[in-house]
Motif scaffolding. Structure first.
Motif, PDB file in Angstrom:
ATOM      1  N   ARG A 137      -5.164 -28.520 -63.023  1.00  0.00           N
ATOM      2  CA  ARG A 137      -6.261 -29.233 -62.951  1.00  0.00           C
ATOM      3  C   ARG A 137      -6.687 -29.148 -61.586  1.00  0.00           C
ATOM      4  N   ILE A 138      -8.026 -29.430 -61.446  1.00  0.00           N
ATOM      5  CA  ILE A 138      -8.806 -29.859 -60.080  1.00  0.00           C
ATOM      6  C   ILE A 138      -9.018 -31.165 -60.285  1.00  0.00           C
ATOM      7  N   LEU A 139      -8.701 -31.938 -59.527  1.00  0.00           N
ATOM      8  CA  LEU A 139      -9.155 -33.417 -59.470  1.00  0.00           C
ATOM      9  C   LEU A 139      -9.908 -33.893 -58.023  1.00  0.00           C
ATOM     10  N   ALA A 140     -10.455 -35.044 -58.281  1.00  0.00           N
ATOM     11  CA  ALA A 140     -10.988 -35.715 -56.970  1.00  0.00           C
ATOM     12  C   ALA A 140      -9.987 -36.450 -56.676  1.00  0.00           C
ATOM     13  N   ASP A 141      -9.868 -36.986 -55.444  1.00  0.00           N
ATOM     14  CA  ASP A 141      -8.757 -37.814 -54.960  1.00  0.00           C
ATOM     15  C   ASP A 141      -8.565 -39.337 -55.649  1.00  0.00           C
ATOM     16  N   ASP A 191      -1.744 -28.360 -59.857  1.00  0.00           N
ATOM     17  CA  ASP A 191      -3.011 -29.054 -59.480  1.00  0.00           C
ATOM     18  C   ASP A 191      -3.572 -29.268 -58.075  1.00  0.00           C
ATOM     19  N   ILE A 192      -4.745 -29.100 -58.095  1.00  0.00           N
ATOM     20  CA  ILE A 192      -5.355 -28.998 -56.747  1.00  0.00           C
ATOM     21  C   ILE A 192      -6.324 -30.160 -56.680  1.00  0.00           C
ATOM     22  N   VAL A 193      -6.099 -31.196 -55.633  1.00  0.00           N
ATOM     23  CA  VAL A 193      -6.746 -32.224 -55.435  1.00  0.00           C
ATOM     24  C   VAL A 193      -7.985 -32.062 -54.294  1.00  0.00           C
ATOM     25  N   LEU A 194      -9.030 -32.149 -54.443  1.00  0.00           N
ATOM     26  CA  LEU A 194     -10.248 -32.541 -53.683  1.00  0.00           C
ATOM     27  C   LEU A 194     -10.647 -33.891 -53.166  1.00  0.00           C
ATOM     28  N   THR A 195     -11.391 -34.009 -52.296  1.00  0.00           N
ATOM     29  CA  THR A 195     -11.905 -35.080 -51.746  1.00  0.00           C
ATOM     30  C   THR A 195     -12.871 -35.939 -52.748  1.00  0.00           C
ATOM     31  N   ARG A 196     -13.985 -35.358 -52.968  1.00  0.00           N
ATOM     32  CA  ARG A 196     -14.855 -35.809 -53.887  1.00  0.00           C
ATOM     33  C   ARG A 196     -15.009 -34.944 -55.172  1.00  0.00           C
ATOM     34  N   ALA A 245      -5.554 -46.317 -55.424  1.00  0.00           N
ATOM     35  CA  ALA A 245      -4.664 -45.346 -54.695  1.00  0.00           C
ATOM     36  C   ALA A 245      -5.321 -43.970 -54.747  1.00  0.00           C
ATOM     37  N   LYS A 246      -4.988 -43.475 -53.620  1.00  0.00           N
ATOM     38  CA  LYS A 246      -5.835 -42.122 -53.446  1.00  0.00           C
ATOM     39  C   LYS A 246      -4.635 -40.800 -53.467  1.00  0.00           C
ATOM     40  N   LEU A 247      -5.121 -39.840 -54.516  1.00  0.00           N
ATOM     41  CA  LEU A 247      -4.086 -38.739 -54.455  1.00  0.00           C
ATOM     42  C   LEU A 247      -4.316 -38.034 -53.217  1.00  0.00           C
ATOM     43  N   PRO A 248      -3.102 -37.592 -52.770  1.00  0.00           N
ATOM     44  CA  PRO A 248      -3.052 -36.587 -51.432  1.00  0.00           C
ATOM     45  C   PRO A 248      -4.044 -35.366 -51.723  1.00  0.00           C
ATOM     46  N   ARG A 249      -4.884 -35.034 -50.630  1.00  0.00           N
ATOM     47  CA  ARG A 249      -5.482 -33.723 -50.795  1.00  0.00           C
ATOM     48  C   ARG A 249      -4.747 -32.520 -50.486  1.00  0.00           C
ATOM     49  N   THR A 250      -5.040 -31.730 -51.508  1.00  0.00           N
ATOM     50  CA  THR A 250      -4.397 -30.546 -51.243  1.00  0.00           C
ATOM     51  C   THR A 250      -4.736 -29.571 -49.843  1.00  0.00           C
ATOM     52  N   PRO A 251      -3.553 -29.375 -49.152  1.00  0.00           N
ATOM     53  CA  PRO A 251      -4.213 -28.929 -47.674  1.00  0.00           C
ATOM     54  C   PRO A 251      -4.662 -27.492 -47.805  1.00  0.00           C
ATOM     55  N   PRO A 252      -5.513 -27.308 -46.794  1.00  0.00           N
ATOM     56  CA  PRO A 252      -6.141 -25.910 -46.853  1.00  0.00           C
ATOM     57  C   PRO A 252      -5.271 -25.068 -46.101  1.00  0.00           C
ATOM     58  N   GLN A 253      -5.643 -23.509 -46.579  1.00  0.00           N
ATOM     59  CA  GLN A 253      -5.001 -22.469 -45.924  1.00  0.00           C
ATOM     60  C   GLN A 253      -5.738 -21.557 -45.446  1.00  0.00           C
ATOM     61  N   ILE A 254      -5.695 -20.455 -44.982  1.00  0.00           N
ATOM     62  CA  ILE A 254      -6.293 -19.221 -44.407  1.00  0.00           C
ATOM     63  C   ILE A 254      -6.928 -18.459 -45.814  1.00  0.00           C
ATOM     64  N   LEU A 255      -8.126 -18.007 -45.484  1.00  0.00           N
ATOM     65  CA  LEU A 255      -8.779 -17.064 -46.616  1.00  0.00           C
ATOM     66  C   LEU A 255      -7.913 -15.844 -46.640  1.00  0.00           C
ATOM     67  N   GLY A 256      -7.333 -15.506 -45.456  1.00  0.00           N
ATOM     68  CA  GLY A 256      -6.468 -14.296 -45.444  1.00  0.00           C
ATOM     69  C   GLY A 256      -7.390 -12.857 -45.368  1.00  0.00           C
ATOM     70  N   PRO A 257      -6.687 -11.799 -44.881  1.00  0.00           N
ATOM     71  CA  PRO A 257      -7.406 -10.567 -44.536  1.00  0.00           C
ATOM     72  C   PRO A 257      -7.715  -9.545 -46.006  1.00  0.00           C
ATOM     73  N   PHE A 258      -7.299 -10.305 -47.018  1.00  0.00           N
ATOM     74  CA  PHE A 258      -7.439  -9.560 -48.307  1.00  0.00           C
ATOM     75  C   PHE A 258      -8.135  -9.918 -49.397  1.00  0.00           C
ATOM     76  N   TYR A 259      -9.076 -10.827 -48.931  1.00  0.00           N
ATOM     77  CA  TYR A 259      -9.903 -11.302 -49.966  1.00  0.00           C
ATOM     78  C   TYR A 259     -10.932 -10.022 -50.554  1.00  0.00           C
ATOM     79  N   PRO A 260     -10.937 -10.111 -51.869  1.00  0.00           N
ATOM     80  CA  PRO A 260     -11.363  -8.867 -52.819  1.00  0.00           C
ATOM     81  C   PRO A 260     -12.662  -8.801 -52.813  1.00  0.00           C
TER      82      PRO A 260
END
Length: 196
Positions: free
Chosen positions: A55-59, A190-195, A13-28
């Protein structure tokens, strides 16, 4: 929900990847991130203290060690310490850093002490719900995303949150934390990346 424990149901089974979102206008870009994990100035910042970890996880469910995790956010009044944030109705908080960075440990874990942010006006008649920005940089990839809060009145009308293929993976439900500051909350994201 995003704060539920994530684990694959089988070895294939593969974990669902965390969806990306915009960086936004206020990156410091103009600030130096705190590396202590504490954005609250030792607990002096205004607002509800929030213990944020995950945790940061691979899928495939494997932890991603040594990943760089950055967070940035508005303060408890809904204001970013950024020159482009012109919301003068909300006060800045000199005790709140608003920008932090850490690296994950061998089990892919990260932790921050921050405050629960507030919603803020993004345009006339349009509000952004309370959220915390994340940028995760690992060996093979980078992911920019945002963490939101269950029950925020602006979640259903936010175009960025609702553009996510699995917005449920971005919404968390903080709980009271015992033995810390009165009224403090804790949340796991928790954040899931692909690799990784």
């Amino acid at each position: 929900m995003a704060d539920a424990a994530i684990s694959p149901t089988s070895t294939t089974a593969k974990l669902p990847r965390t969806p990306p979102q915009i960086l936004g206008p206020f990156y410091p870009f103009m600030l130096t991130p705190t590396e202590s994990g504490d954005l609250t100035g030792g607990g002096q910042a205004k607002g509800t203290i929030l213990y944020l970890s995950g945790r940061i996880l691979a899928d495939n469910g494997q932890p991603v060690a040594g990943a760089k995790v950055e967070i940035w956010q508005a303060n408890a009044a809904g204001r970013y310490p950024h020159p482009n944030d012109e919301n003068t109705e909300a006060a800045l908080d000199d005790n709140f850093n608003g920008f932090a960075v850490t690296k994950t440990d061998g089990q892919g874990r990260y932790a921050f002490k921050t405050v629960r942010p507030s919603a803020y006006p993004a345009a006339p008649g349009r509000w952004r719900p309370a959220h915390i920005h994340f940028s995760v940089t690992a060996k093979y990839e980078q992911l920019v995303t945002q963490m939101y809060f269950e029950g925020d009145r602006y979640n259903e009308t936010d175009s960025w949150l609702n553009s996510a293929s699995r917005k449920d993976l971005l919404i968390t439900d903080p709980a009271p934390v015992i033995g810390k500051e009165p009224g403090a909350q804790q949340v796991t994201f928790d954040i899931v990346l692909t690799r990784g």
